[in-house]
Design a protein around this motif. Structure first.
Motif, mmCIF file in Angstrom:
data_model
loop_
_atom_site.group_PDB
_atom_site.id
_atom_site.type_symbol
_atom_site.label_atom_id
_atom_site.label_comp_id
_atom_site.label_asym_id
_atom_site.label_seq_id
_atom_site.Cartn_x
_atom_site.Cartn_y
_atom_site.Cartn_z
ATOM 1 N N ILE A 143 -6.492 2.452 -3.804
ATOM 2 C CA ILE A 143 -5.700 1.529 -4.613
ATOM 3 C C ILE A 143 -4.509 1.044 -3.796
ATOM 4 C CG2 ILE A 143 -4.419 1.200 -6.758
ATOM 5 C CD1 ILE A 143 -5.892 3.643 -7.889
ATOM 6 N N ASP A 192 -3.833 -2.061 -18.410
ATOM 7 C CA ASP A 192 -4.021 -0.608 -18.298
ATOM 8 C C ASP A 192 -4.964 -0.070 -19.364
ATOM 9 O OD1 ASP A 192 -2.339 -1.081 -20.423
ATOM 10 O OD2 ASP A 192 -0.979 0.586 -19.994
ATOM 11 N N ALA A 238 4.864 5.915 -7.654
ATOM 12 C CA ALA A 238 3.460 5.554 -7.876
ATOM 13 C C ALA A 238 2.582 6.130 -6.773
ATOM 14 C CB ALA A 238 3.307 4.042 -7.946
ATOM 15 N N CYS A 279 -2.035 1.476 -12.383
ATOM 16 C CA CYS A 279 -2.442 2.398 -11.312
ATOM 17 C C CYS A 279 -2.837 3.752 -11.878
ATOM 18 C CB CYS A 279 -1.313 2.553 -10.298
ATOM 19 S SG CYS A 279 -1.014 1.094 -9.284
ATOM 20 N N ILE A 285 -1.738 6.291 -4.569
ATOM 21 C CA ILE A 285 -2.068 4.932 -4.161
ATOM 22 C C ILE A 285 -1.337 4.591 -2.870
ATOM 23 C CG2 ILE A 285 -2.289 4.279 -6.580
ATOM 24 C CD1 ILE A 285 0.347 2.664 -6.154
ATOM 25 N N THR A 327 2.367 -2.631 -13.402
ATOM 26 C CA THR A 327 1.612 -2.201 -12.225
ATOM 27 C C THR A 327 1.476 -0.691 -12.185
ATOM 28 O OG1 THR A 327 2.376 -4.121 -10.957
ATOM 29 C CG2 THR A 327 1.548 -2.245 -9.712
ATOM 30 N N ARG A 350 -6.603 5.369 -11.679
ATOM 31 C CA ARG A 350 -6.845 6.688 -11.087
ATOM 32 C C ARG A 350 -7.531 7.616 -12.084
ATOM 33 N NH1 ARG A 350 -7.961 7.040 -6.677
ATOM 34 N NH2 ARG A 350 -5.990 6.414 -5.707
ATOM 35 N N VAL A 354 -3.683 -4.121 -7.093
ATOM 36 C CA VAL A 354 -2.929 -4.282 -8.331
ATOM 37 C C VAL A 354 -1.684 -5.109 -8.050
ATOM 38 C CG1 VAL A 354 -1.863 -3.138 -10.309
ATOM 39 C CG2 VAL A 354 -3.746 -2.023 -9.082
ATOM 40 N N ALA A 360 0.073 8.703 -8.465
ATOM 41 C CA ALA A 360 -1.251 8.100 -8.627
ATOM 42 C C ALA A 360 -2.067 8.115 -7.342
ATOM 43 C CB ALA A 360 -1.120 6.659 -9.130
ATOM 44 N N ALA A 398 -1.177 -1.369 -4.318
ATOM 45 C CA ALA A 398 -0.426 -1.988 -5.407
ATOM 46 C C ALA A 398 0.907 -2.529 -4.895
ATOM 47 C CB ALA A 398 -0.194 -0.987 -6.539
#
Length: 354
Positions: free
Chosen positions: A220, A178, A233, A208, A239, A204, A212, A196, A237, A222
């Motif tokens: 993305i 990260d 998430a 993420c 995703i 993870t 972002r 991811v 984010a 993940a």
């Protein structure tokens, strides 16, 4: 009075630069050597070599590289002595030094890339994989290539020391997944898609959020073990979270023998039929009936659609149209092209991207 400590420091630094053959020092030596050589040839009466700077540089280059075309050479006895005892040895020495320095820079650059210390920050449209698993990551790469979705620039960001991947995959090693600087080196700011799969859900999740932060538009995907973490998430984010469905697949395999193998085939590119998607980019709404017909003509099967204003996937019976910004999901033995998906569609303004 000469300051000896400063003088010794200068001598030490200069000696170090000589040992490392610094580019500035090498350039200075070349310029000084050529200037002295030009003076000596001029004093020896070699006007044919010294009257034109371009001619002299050409003579120096062909001599230093041992090409020796023979169209230029010293004509006087003094000029031949200068060439034999000064110019030839010096030119060969400097050429060897330049060649060795350039080779060293090239080898060092290749070694840094191979060790994962390179920088791909300027690469655009890459597919970035964050995290490494010895058994699973090679399969991820294999499926990316087999999916034929333009994944020709694949970059792996990992904290692992021992990595086994195809030579086409570019490697970035980091202390943390990260870390923004590491993600920049892995071309995340200009990436087209990011996958991811870290060692833990927490790692993870943090990766993420960092991705972002660097790229607001990249898609993305993940992997998470925990459904609640995956949901958070996806919300925070933006995703597409993937959660293990091993328990569901186990039940399906027990209740409907063979379904487990079917599910594996549907998610693996290159093995039978695979699930692919396409997006209705802009223009008129696309007729679901026409899309279904186009897919059938290309040996594909429409299995679901999604509308831009609805998070739910719609299965049969399908709505009459797929709105602009929506998507279709189909089964096929290969990813279909835009022409195959739009052949026979009504409305010239419908655009579909694959």
């Amino acid at each position: 009075v000469l300051n000896l400590p400063i003088f010794q420091l200068i001598i030490s630094r200069l000696y170090q630069h000589i040992l490392e053959l610094k580019l500035w020092l090498l350039g200075s030596l070349i310029c000084g050597y050529l200037f002295i050589s030009w003076i000596l040839f001029l004093l020896a009466g070699e006007t044919g070599l010294t009257s034109n700077p371009i001619t002299f540089i050409y003579f120096a280059a062909t001599t230093a590289s041992t090409v020796g075309y023979g169209d230029l050479s010293p004509e006087t006895e003094a000029g031949r002595l200068v060439a034999a005892f000064w110019f030839f040895p010096g030119a060969l020495l400097i050429f060897s030094a330049v060649l060795g320095r350039l080779t060293g820079i090239l080898v060092e650059g290749v070694r840094r890339m191979a060790d994962g210390n390179g920088n791909y920050e300027r690469v655009q449209g890459a597919t970035v994989i964050v995290g490494y698993h010895r058994d699973k990551t090679p399969l991820i790469v294999e499926n990316l290539i087999a999916g034929k979705d333009g994944d020709d620039k694949i970059i792996l960001l990992t904290i692992s020391k021992n990595v086994e991947l195809p030579e086409s995959v570019r490697l970035i090693r980091a202390d943390r997944l990260d870390a923004l600087q590491s993600l920049r080196r892995a071309a995340v700011p200009g990436a087209e898609k990011v996958l991811v799969y870290a060692n833990s859900d927490a790692e993870t999740f943090n990766a993420c959020l960092a991705i972002r932060e660097l790229n607001e538009d990249v898609h993305i995907a993940a992997y998470f073990e925990d459904r609640d973490t995956a949901r958070r998430a996806g919300k925070l984010a933006g995703i597409e979270p993937v959660v293990s469905n091993s328990s569901e697949a186990l039940v399906r395999a027990a209740q409907d023998p063979g379904s487990g193998q079917i599910l594996r085939a549907l998610s693996t590119a290159g093995i039978g039929a695979t699930i692919y998607s396409a997006k209705v980019e802009a223009g008129d709404d696309a007729s679901t009936t026409d899309l279904d017909q186009c897919l059938r003509q290309s040996n594909g099967t429409l299995i679901a659609v999604s509308q831009p204003d609805d998070e739910e996937f719609l299965f049969r019976p399908f709505p009459n149209t797929v709105k602009s910004g929506g998507a279709i999901y189909y089964l096929a033995s290969k990813r279909l092209t835009t022409d195959e998906l739009t052949k026979g569609l009504e409305g010239d303004n419908v655009r579909i991207s694959v």
